[in-house]
Design a protein around this motif. Structure first.
Motif, short mmCIF file in Angstrom:
data_model
loop_
_atom_site.label_atom_id
_atom_site.label_comp_id
_atom_site.label_asym_id
_atom_site.label_seq_id
_atom_site.Cartn_x
_atom_site.Cartn_y
_atom_site.Cartn_z
N UNK A 1 18.03 -52.12 -5.61
CA UNK A 1 18.10 -51.80 -4.18
C UNK A 1 18.66 -50.39 -3.99
N UNK A 2 18.25 -49.78 -2.88
CA UNK A 2 18.73 -48.45 -2.52
C UNK A 2 18.71 -48.31 -1.01
N UNK A 3 19.34 -47.26 -0.51
CA UNK A 3 19.32 -46.98 0.93
C UNK A 3 19.02 -45.49 1.11
N UNK A 4 18.16 -45.20 2.09
CA UNK A 4 17.87 -43.81 2.44
C UNK A 4 18.52 -43.53 3.79
N UNK A 5 19.39 -42.52 3.84
CA UNK A 5 20.04 -42.12 5.09
C UNK A 5 19.48 -40.77 5.52
N UNK A 6 19.49 -40.52 6.82
CA UNK A 6 19.07 -39.20 7.29
C UNK A 6 19.01 -39.14 8.79
N UNK A 7 19.13 -37.89 9.31
CA UNK A 7 19.08 -37.70 10.77
C UNK A 7 17.79 -38.24 11.35
N UNK A 8 16.68 -37.96 10.67
CA UNK A 8 15.38 -38.35 11.20
C UNK A 8 15.05 -39.81 10.91
N UNK A 9 15.80 -40.43 10.00
CA UNK A 9 15.44 -41.78 9.56
C UNK A 9 16.42 -42.86 10.00
N UNK A 10 17.68 -42.48 10.19
CA UNK A 10 18.72 -43.49 10.37
C UNK A 10 19.10 -44.01 9.00
N UNK A 11 19.05 -45.33 8.84
CA UNK A 11 19.38 -45.95 7.56
C UNK A 11 18.27 -46.92 7.19
#
Length: 197
Positions: A28-38
């Motif tokens: 499992x992993x998580x992608x964070x970012x201004x344009x994506x959220x979480x």
């Protein structure tokens, strides 16, 4: 940029789900970012290692393709955090941060020493204190490693953070006076009288 890592949006949670992922060679992993959220995702452990070049290092910039559950987009992302199994050392979770190529990022990069110091040839000992350093720069200028040539170091010589050879556009965030490496005289072991018990 090299290979693209595919990140499949995940819908499952919990230990049973993680075990199923592991059985498929995924984590499992998580992608964070201004344009994506979480965005919770799953990635192939083998593909991740391939993209990282066999090194599980934080601060590596990769191409991440997010697919599934209505998603289909490719982003530049930094490997920000990694969790390892304390028993096996195997990677079990990763945090990715989506980045803009026009905004500076902070990352931790390894500091590698190269060459044999003059002082070591004279019997001194090389001590390597700072093995990674936090830097700030545009994602495109991010070095994978900072290599320091220590071959000119004599006994008593020290390399500080301010001496690190960083590429143009890269700012080191550590204390400039922090010691990276030094060559010290080898301690002579003195004969100690045996204590009566």
């Amino acid at each position: 940029m090299g290979a693209v890592l595919v990140a499949q949006v995940r819908t499952g949670r919990g230990k049973g789900y993680r075990n199923r992922l592991a059985a498929q060679g995924k984590i499992p992993a998580v992608v964070y970012g201004k344009a994506l959220g979480s965005v919770p995702v799953e990635v192939s452990l083998r593909d991740l290692k391939k993209v990282l070049g066999g090194e599980t290092i934080k601060g590596k910039l990769i191409d991440l393709k997010i697919v599934g559950d209505g998603w289909e987009r490719q982003e530049k992302a930094l490997v920000k955090e990694m969790q390892h199994n304390p028993l096996t050392g195997e990677l079990i979770h990763v945090d990715f941060h989506q980045v803009s190529l026009t905004e500076e990022v902070t990352a931790t990069v390894p500091v590698e020493l190269s060459g044999e110091p003059v002082g070591v040839k004279k019997g001194g000992v090389l001590e390597h204190f700072l093995r990674e350093v936090e830097i700030s720069c545009l994602p495109t200028a991010l070095p994978e490693v900072i290599k320091v040539d220590v071959s000119s170091l004599d006994v008593g010589d020290t390399i500080f953070v301010r001496d690190l050879p960083v590429p143009p556009g890269v700012k080191v965030l550590a204390d400039p006076g922090e010691v990276v490496a030094t060559v010290v005289e080898e301690e002579k072991e003195e004969e100690k009288p045996e204590e009566a018990s």
